[in-house]
Design a protein around this motif. Structure first.
Motif, short mmCIF file in Angstrom:
data_model
loop_
_atom_site.label_atom_id
_atom_site.label_comp_id
_atom_site.label_asym_id
_atom_site.label_seq_id
_atom_site.Cartn_x
_atom_site.Cartn_y
_atom_site.Cartn_z
N VAL A 13 0.88 -1.16 0.00
CA VAL A 13 0.00 0.00 0.00
C VAL A 13 0.91 1.21 0.00
O VAL A 13 1.90 1.26 0.74
N VAL A 14 0.59 2.20 -0.86
CA VAL A 14 1.40 3.42 -0.92
C VAL A 14 0.55 4.60 -0.51
O VAL A 14 -0.63 4.69 -0.86
N GLY A 15 1.13 5.51 0.24
CA GLY A 15 0.42 6.71 0.69
C GLY A 15 1.39 7.62 1.40
O GLY A 15 2.59 7.35 1.46
N ASN A 16 0.86 8.70 1.97
CA ASN A 16 1.69 9.61 2.76
C ASN A 16 0.78 10.43 3.67
O ASN A 16 0.04 11.28 3.16
N PRO A 17 0.74 10.17 4.98
CA PRO A 17 1.55 9.19 5.72
C PRO A 17 0.97 7.79 5.57
O PRO A 17 -0.16 7.62 5.13
N ILE A 18 1.75 6.77 5.99
CA ILE A 18 1.29 5.39 5.81
C ILE A 18 1.60 4.50 7.00
O ILE A 18 1.12 3.37 7.08
N SER A 19 2.37 5.01 7.96
CA SER A 19 2.90 4.12 9.02
C SER A 19 1.80 3.43 9.83
O SER A 19 2.00 2.35 10.35
N ALA A 42 3.87 -1.61 3.64
CA ALA A 42 3.36 -0.23 3.60
C ALA A 42 4.54 0.66 3.20
O ALA A 42 5.59 0.62 3.84
N ILE A 43 4.35 1.40 2.12
CA ILE A 43 5.45 2.23 1.61
C ILE A 43 5.02 3.70 1.57
O ILE A 43 4.02 4.04 0.92
N GLU A 44 5.78 4.54 2.27
CA GLU A 44 5.48 5.97 2.23
C GLU A 44 6.18 6.58 1.02
O GLU A 44 7.40 6.47 0.89
N LEU A 45 5.41 7.20 0.14
CA LEU A 45 6.00 7.82 -1.05
C LEU A 45 6.12 9.32 -0.83
O LEU A 45 5.28 9.92 -0.15
N PRO A 46 7.14 9.94 -1.43
CA PRO A 46 7.22 11.41 -1.36
C PRO A 46 6.01 12.02 -2.04
O PRO A 46 5.44 11.41 -2.96
N GLU A 47 5.60 13.20 -1.61
CA GLU A 47 4.39 13.81 -2.19
C GLU A 47 4.57 14.16 -3.67
O GLU A 47 3.62 14.14 -4.43
N THR A 68 -3.46 5.00 -1.30
CA THR A 68 -4.31 5.75 -0.39
C THR A 68 -3.92 7.23 -0.38
O THR A 68 -3.13 7.67 -1.22
N VAL A 69 -4.53 7.98 0.54
CA VAL A 69 -4.38 9.44 0.60
C VAL A 69 -2.91 9.82 0.56
O VAL A 69 -2.11 9.21 1.28
N PRO A 70 -2.45 10.78 -0.23
CA PRO A 70 -3.26 11.66 -1.07
C PRO A 70 -3.17 11.35 -2.56
O PRO A 70 -3.31 12.24 -3.39
N PHE A 71 -2.94 10.08 -2.92
CA PHE A 71 -2.53 9.78 -4.30
C PHE A 71 -3.61 9.17 -5.20
O PHE A 71 -3.33 8.80 -6.33
N ALA A 135 -17.30 16.46 0.39
CA ALA A 135 -17.28 16.39 -1.08
C ALA A 135 -15.85 16.29 -1.59
O ALA A 135 -15.52 16.80 -2.66
N GLY A 136 -15.00 15.62 -0.81
CA GLY A 136 -13.60 15.46 -1.22
C GLY A 136 -13.37 14.15 -1.93
O GLY A 136 -14.31 13.48 -2.39
N GLY A 137 -12.10 13.76 -1.99
CA GLY A 137 -11.71 12.56 -2.72
C GLY A 137 -12.36 11.30 -2.18
O GLY A 137 -12.74 10.42 -2.96
N ALA A 138 -12.49 11.20 -0.86
CA ALA A 138 -13.04 9.99 -0.26
C ALA A 138 -14.50 9.79 -0.70
O ALA A 138 -14.93 8.68 -1.02
N VAL A 139 -15.24 10.88 -0.75
CA VAL A 139 -16.66 10.81 -1.14
C VAL A 139 -16.77 10.49 -2.62
O VAL A 139 -17.56 9.63 -3.04
#
Ligand code: ATR
Length: 278
Positions: A13-19, A42-47, A68-71, A135-139
């Motif tokens: 799973v990639v995201g930021n943060p992800i820990s 779980a891999i944290e990717l740079p923004e 996952t968030v924010p990608f 009304a953001g990305g999750a929705v």
């Protein structure tokens, strides 16, 4: 498990943060249940430079990724092909690296939410009045799945009205969505109220008037906590909602659907939800 097999069957799973992600634990449990040998990190990717990071993981031999968030929106853009449900939602949470080098994208969040609501918690959506907060990305990711279950009425309330209006426009081809600010919701009652805002990250709740709750209303928070209580769940319980759920079941159900996309195996989610709660 055989280490060579794990190395040939790599997921993350990639995201930021992800820990704090529970996804590695969930996928390892599914793998054990299904008798599949895999690794899942779980891999944290740079923004910045998301595309380069993904190509790098593809070259390292990963077979698939959860995003996952924010990608999620960036993942949608970089996929060479997308499933219809990913296409509609404008967000990708499941990537498959194909043999021909192409990247395929899917979105399992919507089905994760509706399975947890309908299958696990016996909430009805068909012909019910449904209110979604945020009304953001999750929705955005879950709207097609909610509309597919034919609610009587789907209303999106958001602090910034324009974002709700834009979202309704973006989905006009698949269904009608009403939009409102929180104040303008007035005294209308809803059968199902879903919190899709990120307010809970700061232990806040969106300023939704308590009048939206009727005596049989069900509340659902797309955020989760392993003990089941979030700020929104507590708000709903304090106001006497008939039932209030956090989103741990949604997390496990979306993971199960990703597992199916990658391995064509259906797993038992109830066992995993119970284990995470314990
Ligand atoms: P995500 O990917 O988690 O959906 P997002 O796209 O930044 O994140 O969207 C966050 C959503 O939560 C938005 O609907 C936001 O409202 P605005 O569009 O008005 O910013 C909502 N939100 C965040 N904090 C909130 C709060 N304290 N009260 C009400 N809504 C909030």
């Amino acid at each position: 498990m055989n280490e060579n097999a794990d190395n040939n069957n790599r997921y993350a799973v990639v995201g930021n943060p992800i820990s704090h992600s529970l996804s590695p634990r969930i996928h390892q449990t599914f793998a054990k249940q299904a008798g599949v040998s895999l690794s899942y990190k779980a891999i944290e990717l740079p923004e910045d430079n998301f595309e380069i990071s993904i190509q790098d993981l593809q070259q390292q031999g990963y077979r698939g990724l959860n995003v996952t968030v924010p990608f999620k929106q960036q993942a949608w853009h970089l996929c060479d092909r997308r499933s219809p449900r990913a296409e509609d939602s404008g967000a990708v949470n499941t990537i498959m690296f194909l043999q021909d080098g192409n990247i395929a994208g899917d979105n399992t969040d919507g089905v994760g939410l509706t399975r947890d609501l309908v299958k696990n918690n016996h909430a009805l959506i068909k012909r019910r009045r449904v209110l979604v907060l945020g009304a953001g990305g999750a929705v955005r990711g879950v709207i097609p799945s909610l509309l597919a279950l034919s609610p009587d009425n789907l209303t999106i309330a958001n602090r910034t009205l324009e974002k709700a209006v834009q979202l309704a426009k973006d989905f006009i081809a698949i269904g009608d969505i009403n939009t409102s600010t929180y104040e303008d919701l007035g005294r209308e009652k809803f059968d199902l109220i879903i919190n899709g805002t990120s307010a809970g990250l700061n232990h806040e709740i969106p300023p939704v008037p308590k009048e939206v709750l009727g005596i049989n209303s069900i509340c659902y928070d797309m955020m989760y906590s392993t003990d089941g209580s979030t700020a929104f769940v507590e708000w709903a319980q304090n106001l006497g909602a008939s039932r209030a759920f956090d989103g741990l079941g949604m997390l496990v159900e979306q993971a199960a659907e990703s597992f199916f996309v990658w391995h064509s195996i259906r797993v038992d989610t109830a066992e995993v939800i119970a284990e995470l709660r314990s």
